[in-house]
Design an enzyme around this catalytic site. Structure first.
Site, mmCIF file in Angstrom:
data_model
loop_
_atom_site.group_PDB
_atom_site.id
_atom_site.type_symbol
_atom_site.label_atom_id
_atom_site.label_comp_id
_atom_site.label_asym_id
_atom_site.label_seq_id
_atom_site.Cartn_x
_atom_site.Cartn_y
_atom_site.Cartn_z
ATOM 1 N N ASP A 66 0.927 -0.960 0.011
ATOM 2 C CA ASP A 66 -0.300 0.016 0.002
ATOM 3 C C ASP A 66 0.849 1.485 -0.119
ATOM 4 O O ASP A 66 1.375 1.444 0.944
ATOM 5 C CB ASP A 66 -0.541 0.008 1.157
ATOM 6 N N VAL A 67 0.697 2.114 -0.884
ATOM 7 C CA VAL A 67 1.729 2.959 -1.459
ATOM 8 C C VAL A 67 1.617 4.294 -0.524
ATOM 9 O O VAL A 67 2.187 5.262 -0.013
ATOM 10 C CB VAL A 67 1.637 3.871 -2.765
ATOM 11 N N ASN A 93 2.507 6.316 -9.978
ATOM 12 C CA ASN A 93 1.079 6.255 -10.929
ATOM 13 C C ASN A 93 0.685 5.992 -9.854
ATOM 14 O O ASN A 93 -0.515 6.711 -10.313
ATOM 15 C CB ASN A 93 2.033 5.088 -11.819
ATOM 16 N N TYR A 159 -8.652 16.020 -4.760
ATOM 17 C CA TYR A 159 -7.876 15.022 -6.110
ATOM 18 C C TYR A 159 -7.045 16.101 -6.333
ATOM 19 O O TYR A 159 -5.922 16.434 -6.990
ATOM 20 C CB TYR A 159 -8.945 14.470 -6.856
ATOM 21 N N LYS A 163 -3.800 16.351 -7.077
ATOM 22 C CA LYS A 163 -1.964 17.026 -8.923
ATOM 23 C C LYS A 163 -1.771 18.482 -8.347
ATOM 24 O O LYS A 163 -1.246 17.884 -9.131
ATOM 25 C CB LYS A 163 -3.823 16.372 -9.203
#
Length: 263
Positions: A66-67, A93, A159, A163
Site C-alpha cells: 500500500d503506497v 503512478n 484530488y 495533483k
C-alpha cells in the site's frame, strides 16, 4: 520496436500502481524499451498476472503493498535494489479518488484518503528513491499528475489539490537535485478509459451534476483532438522522460490531454 532515442536498456524502474490501467501500460512500454521493472499494487491476482505478462518481454517483478504506508512505499523502492542491484527510475503512478463530492459535503475520511493516496505516497517513495539516485549521480523521478493538476473541476477538490501539489513538489525537487544528475517531472494525462475511470466515473459525474456519458462528452469536447487520451500516449511520454534523451527536461509538467489545458 525499440527506438534508439528512448532506449531504456540497462535501466531499472519502479512503477507504483503498475499492475493495471495507465501504470500497467507504462510498465509494458518500459520493458519493451529494455528496462527491468518492479510493479507495485494491492491486488495480488492483478499483480501476479502483470508480472507474468511483462516477464515474457523482459525482467519484471511484482511487489504487493500500500503506497500510502511509508514502510510499504519504502520497501517497494528497496525491492529494485534487492532484485536488480540498482534503481534508475521511479514512476509515481498510483493514485485516484477516495470519494467525489462538493467540498461542503466532503467527509474528513474522503479528504485524508485522497491526499494520502495522491500526495503522501509520492513523498514517501520519492524520498526513498533519492537515497539511491543522488549518490549514483543519475536518475529520473516521474510523477503522474493529471489535467486536474492544471485546472480543476467541481466535486474533485482533494484530488485536484493533490495533483496540483505533486507538480509543485516535482518542480521544487528539480531545483534541489538538478546538479546531481537527477530529474523530476510530471505527466498530466487527460481522460483515459481505464478500469478505474469506469468504476469511479459515475461518482465523478454525479459530483459534477451530470451522467457519465455527459461527462465523457464534456471532456471530449474540451479537447483539441476531440477524443480521450490513450494510456499508450501517456506511457510513451513517460518513457521519453525516463530516457537519457530527456536529461535536460526537469521541473516540467507535460500535458498529455489532447489540448484540454492548453488555454
Amino acid at each position: 520496436m525499440r527506438s534508439a532515442v528512448v532506449d531504456l536498456g540497462g535501466k531499472v524502474a519502479v512503477i507504483t500502481g503498475g499492475t493495471r490501467g495507465i501504470g500497467r501500460q507504462i510498465a509494458g512500454k518500459f520493458v519493451e524499451h529494455g528496462a527491468s521493472v518492479v510493479v507495485t499494487g494491492r491486488g495480488r491476482d492483478a499483480g501476479e498476472r502483470a508480472e507474468k505478462e511483462l516477464g515474457v518481454h523482459g525482467p519484471a517483478l511484482y511487489v504487493e503493498g500500500d503506497v500510502t504506508s511509508r514502510s510499504d512505499a519504502e520497501r517497494m523502492v528497496d525491492s529494485a535494489i534487492g532484485a536488480y542491484g540498482r534503481l534508475d527510475v521511479l514512476v509515481n503512478n498510483a493514485g485516484g479518488g477516495a470519494a467525489f463530492a462538493p467540498l461542503a459535503e466532503m467527509t474528513d475520511d474522503a479528504w485524508h484518503d485522497t491526499i494520502a493516496l495522491n500526495l503522501h505516497s509520492v513523498f514517501y517513495a520519492t524520498r526513498r528513491a533519492l537515497s539511491y539516485l543522488v549518490p549514483q549521480g543519475s536518475g529520473r523521478i516521474i510523477t503522474i499528475s493529471s489535467m486536474e493538476g492544471k485546472h480543476a473541476d467541481p466535486g474533485m477538490g482533494p484530488y485536484a489539490a493533490a495533483k496540483h501539489a505533486v507538480i509543485g513538489l516535482m518542480r521544487s525537487l528539480a531545483r534541489e537535485v538538478g546538479p546531481s544528475g537527477v530529474t523530476a517531472n510530471c505527466v498530466c494525462p487527460g481522460m483515459v478509459f481505464t478500469d478505474l475511470l469506469r468504476s469511479q466515473g459515475g461518482a465523478i459525474a454525479a459530483a459534477m451534476g451530470m451522467t457519465f456519458d455527459q461527462l465523457v462528452t464534456v471532456f471530449t469536447e474540451r479537447s483539441a483532438i476531440r477524443r480521450a487520451t490513450t494510456a499508450d500516449e501517456v506511457a510513451m511520454a513517460t518513457v521519453f522522460l525516463a530516457s537519457d534523451a530527456a536529461a535536460a527536461v526537469t521541473g516540467s509538467a507535460w500535458s498529455v490531454d489532447g489540448g484540454v489545458t492548453c488555454c
